[in-house]
Design a protein around this motif. Structure first.
Motif, PDB file in Angstrom:
ATOM      1  N   SER A   1       0.821  -1.208   0.000  1.00  0.00           N
ATOM      2  CA  SER A   1       0.000   0.000   0.000  1.00  0.00           C
ATOM      3  C   SER A   1       0.858   1.262   0.000  1.00  0.00           C
ATOM      4  N   GLN A   2       1.979   1.245   0.727  1.00  0.00           N
ATOM      5  CA  GLN A   2       2.875   2.386   0.737  1.00  0.00           C
ATOM      6  C   GLN A   2       3.446   2.644  -0.664  1.00  0.00           C
ATOM      7  N   LEU A   3       3.864   1.567  -1.323  1.00  0.00           N
ATOM      8  CA  LEU A   3       4.448   1.724  -2.651  1.00  0.00           C
ATOM      9  C   LEU A   3       3.405   2.202  -3.657  1.00  0.00           C
ATOM     10  N   LYS A   4       2.212   1.623  -3.586  1.00  0.00           N
ATOM     11  CA  LYS A   4       1.171   1.991  -4.540  1.00  0.00           C
ATOM     12  C   LYS A   4       0.728   3.441  -4.357  1.00  0.00           C
ATOM     13  N   GLU A   5       0.713   3.905  -3.106  1.00  0.00           N
ATOM     14  CA  GLU A   5       0.310   5.284  -2.856  1.00  0.00           C
ATOM     15  C   GLU A   5       1.310   6.269  -3.458  1.00  0.00           C
ATOM     16  N   ALA A   6       2.596   5.952  -3.339  1.00  0.00           N
ATOM     17  CA  ALA A   6       3.625   6.829  -3.891  1.00  0.00           C
ATOM     18  C   ALA A   6       3.737   6.684  -5.403  1.00  0.00           C
TER      19      ALA A   6
ATOM     20  N   GLU B   1       6.906   9.381   2.630  1.00  0.00           N
ATOM     21  CA  GLU B   1       7.630  10.576   2.205  1.00  0.00           C
ATOM     22  C   GLU B   1       9.015  10.245   1.661  1.00  0.00           C
ATOM     23  N   THR B   2       9.595   9.146   2.142  1.00  0.00           N
ATOM     24  CA  THR B   2      10.892   8.724   1.606  1.00  0.00           C
ATOM     25  C   THR B   2      10.745   8.302   0.150  1.00  0.00           C
ATOM     26  N   LEU B   3       9.694   7.564  -0.144  1.00  0.00           N
ATOM     27  CA  LEU B   3       9.437   7.155  -1.527  1.00  0.00           C
ATOM     28  C   LEU B   3       9.267   8.378  -2.425  1.00  0.00           C
ATOM     29  N   LEU B   4       8.563   9.373  -1.928  1.00  0.00           N
ATOM     30  CA  LEU B   4       8.345  10.581  -2.727  1.00  0.00           C
ATOM     31  C   LEU B   4       9.640  11.375  -2.905  1.00  0.00           C
ATOM     32  N   GLN B   5      10.524  11.345  -1.908  1.00  0.00           N
ATOM     33  CA  GLN B   5      11.812  12.011  -2.048  1.00  0.00           C
ATOM     34  C   GLN B   5      12.659  11.346  -3.130  1.00  0.00           C
TER      35      GLN B   5
ATOM     36  N   ILE C   1      13.133  12.851 -10.762  1.00  0.00           N
ATOM     37  CA  ILE C   1      12.569  13.903 -11.613  1.00  0.00           C
ATOM     38  C   ILE C   1      13.592  15.015 -11.832  1.00  0.00           C
ATOM     39  N   GLY C   2      14.368  15.303 -10.795  1.00  0.00           N
ATOM     40  CA  GLY C   2      15.369  16.358 -10.867  1.00  0.00           C
ATOM     41  C   GLY C   2      16.592  16.010 -11.690  1.00  0.00           C
ATOM     42  N   GLY C   3      16.668  14.776 -12.180  1.00  0.00           N
ATOM     43  CA  GLY C   3      17.770  14.413 -13.057  1.00  0.00           C
ATOM     44  C   GLY C   3      18.717  13.364 -12.513  1.00  0.00           C
ATOM     45  N   ALA C   4      18.560  12.967 -11.263  1.00  0.00           N
ATOM     46  CA  ALA C   4      19.404  11.899 -10.724  1.00  0.00           C
ATOM     47  C   ALA C   4      19.093  10.591 -11.456  1.00  0.00           C
ATOM     48  N   GLU C   5      20.113   9.774 -11.673  1.00  0.00           N
ATOM     49  CA  GLU C   5      19.918   8.561 -12.466  1.00  0.00           C
ATOM     50  C   GLU C   5      19.892   7.286 -11.630  1.00  0.00           C
ATOM     51  N   ILE C   6      20.573   7.290 -10.494  1.00  0.00           N
ATOM     52  CA  ILE C   6      20.467   6.208  -9.517  1.00  0.00           C
ATOM     53  C   ILE C   6      20.348   6.891  -8.156  1.00  0.00           C
ATOM     54  N   VAL C   7      19.296   6.594  -7.425  1.00  0.00           N
ATOM     55  CA  VAL C   7      19.021   7.283  -6.160  1.00  0.00           C
ATOM     56  C   VAL C   7      18.941   6.274  -5.019  1.00  0.00           C
ATOM     57  N   VAL C   8      19.704   6.545  -3.975  1.00  0.00           N
ATOM     58  CA  VAL C   8      19.723   5.682  -2.796  1.00  0.00           C
ATOM     59  C   VAL C   8      19.479   6.536  -1.553  1.00  0.00           C
ATOM     60  N   PRO C   9      18.513   6.171  -0.702  1.00  0.00           N
ATOM     61  CA  PRO C   9      18.315   6.917   0.543  1.00  0.00           C
ATOM     62  C   PRO C   9      19.359   6.506   1.570  1.00  0.00           C
ATOM     63  N   THR C  10      19.735   7.432   2.440  1.00  0.00           N
ATOM     64  CA  THR C  10      20.673   7.119   3.516  1.00  0.00           C
ATOM     65  C   THR C  10      20.102   7.596   4.846  1.00  0.00           C
ATOM     66  N   TYR C  11      20.417   6.841   5.885  1.00  0.00           N
ATOM     67  CA  TYR C  11      20.042   7.229   7.248  1.00  0.00           C
ATOM     68  C   TYR C  11      21.313   7.222   8.081  1.00  0.00           C
ATOM     69  N   GLN C  12      21.686   8.406   8.592  1.00  0.00           N
ATOM     70  CA  GLN C  12      22.920   8.573   9.364  1.00  0.00           C
ATOM     71  C   GLN C  12      24.116   7.991   8.620  1.00  0.00           C
ATOM     72  N   GLY C  13      24.152   8.269   7.319  1.00  0.00           N
ATOM     73  CA  GLY C  13      25.281   7.875   6.489  1.00  0.00           C
ATOM     74  C   GLY C  13      25.251   6.455   5.967  1.00  0.00           C
ATOM     75  N   GLN C  14      24.236   5.691   6.311  1.00  0.00           N
ATOM     76  CA  GLN C  14      24.154   4.299   5.877  1.00  0.00           C
ATOM     77  C   GLN C  14      23.109   4.143   4.770  1.00  0.00           C
ATOM     78  N   ARG C  15      23.513   3.524   3.692  1.00  0.00           N
ATOM     79  CA  ARG C  15      22.599   3.322   2.565  1.00  0.00           C
ATOM     80  C   ARG C  15      21.524   2.294   2.880  1.00  0.00           C
ATOM     81  N   GLY C  16      20.326   2.546   2.322  1.00  0.00           N
ATOM     82  CA  GLY C  16      19.227   1.621   2.537  1.00  0.00           C
ATOM     83  C   GLY C  16      18.412   1.399   1.273  1.00  0.00           C
TER      84      GLY C  16
ATOM     85  N   SER D   1      15.348  11.109   7.289  1.00  0.00           N
ATOM     86  CA  SER D   1      15.211  10.844   8.725  1.00  0.00           C
ATOM     87  C   SER D   1      14.302   9.640   8.924  1.00  0.00           C
ATOM     88  N   ASP D   2      14.572   8.600   8.176  1.00  0.00           N
ATOM     89  CA  ASP D   2      13.696   7.431   8.109  1.00  0.00           C
ATOM     90  C   ASP D   2      14.521   6.173   8.366  1.00  0.00           C
TER      91      ASP D   2
END
Length: 203
Positions: free
Chosen positions: A47-52, A119-123, A129-144, A181-182
């Motif tokens: 549901s989270q993925l479908k909403e985003a 909100e992380t999915l939307l980020q 959209i802004g032009g990034a080609e591979i996007v990875v979220p990080t939390y306190q410097g750790q990739r997720g 912050s996720d």
């Protein structure tokens, strides 16, 4: 930069794993377990993925009938990977072959990570959209997870093999990291104790 409204990003939910560490006997499937929110793991993740990303698809194993039923109830399309036991890459490639060729990007999410915030999915989408080609979220410097890919990387994604999935590409091509912050981007459901982490669940 493409117009935000015209940007078409597909979500892919990888839900074909065996989950043997959760219950080696195979009697309890982790994606069907209930979270503190009252939802099952698969329902929350889907549901989270479908909403985003309204244009999303899940990939499941052929014998996961209850998972398929849950996705049907959520109106999330799914495809079946008959070789899911051979590695995550097989599931990903199966899903990628179902999506249109004229989209702009894909975001690959894991079904056993239900604590990722919307909100992380939307980020991730905004960064693509802004032009990034591979996007990875990080939390306190750790990739997720999840991870977003511009469609230019579709050939590389389709050539993946084994159980490492798309991580191979993150070691080869430039990556845009976005700090969030996720803590949920780092937390999966691996053992039963993970289900009761209410701080991550936000309850």
């Amino acid at each position: 930069m493409k117009n935000r409204d015209a940007f078409l990003c597909y979500g892919i939910l990888l839900a074909a794993g065996q989950g043997k560490r959760f219950d080696p006997s195979g009697r309890q499937y982790k994606l069907l377990q209930t979270l503190p929110t009252g939802q099952t793991v698969i329902a929350r993740s889907a549901s989270q993925l479908k909403e985003a990303f309204p244009n999303s698809i899940a990939v499941v194993s052929e014998n996961a009938v209850q998972i398929q039923q849950s996705l049907t109830e959520l109106a999330l399309p799914f495809c079946i990977c008959e070789t899911a036991q051979d590695g995550m890459a097989n599931s990903l490639v199966t899903a990628l072959r179902q999506i249109p060729a004229d989209i702009d990007a894909v975001v690959i999410a894991l079904a056993d990570m239900p604590f990722v915030r919307g909100e992380t999915l939307l980020q991730i989408r905004s960064s693509l959209i802004g032009g990034a080609e591979i996007v990875v979220p990080t939390y306190q410097g750790q990739r997720g997870n999840p991870v977003g890919f511009a469609i230019k990387y579709l050939p590389q994604l389709l050539s993946l093999q084994g159980d490492r999935g798309a991580r191979q590409l993150l070691q080869t091509y430039p990556v845009t990291e976005i700090a969030v912050s996720d803590q949920g981007i780092l937390r999966d459901i691996d053992v039963p104790a993970d289900l009761i982490d209410t701080k991550v669940a936000g309850t």
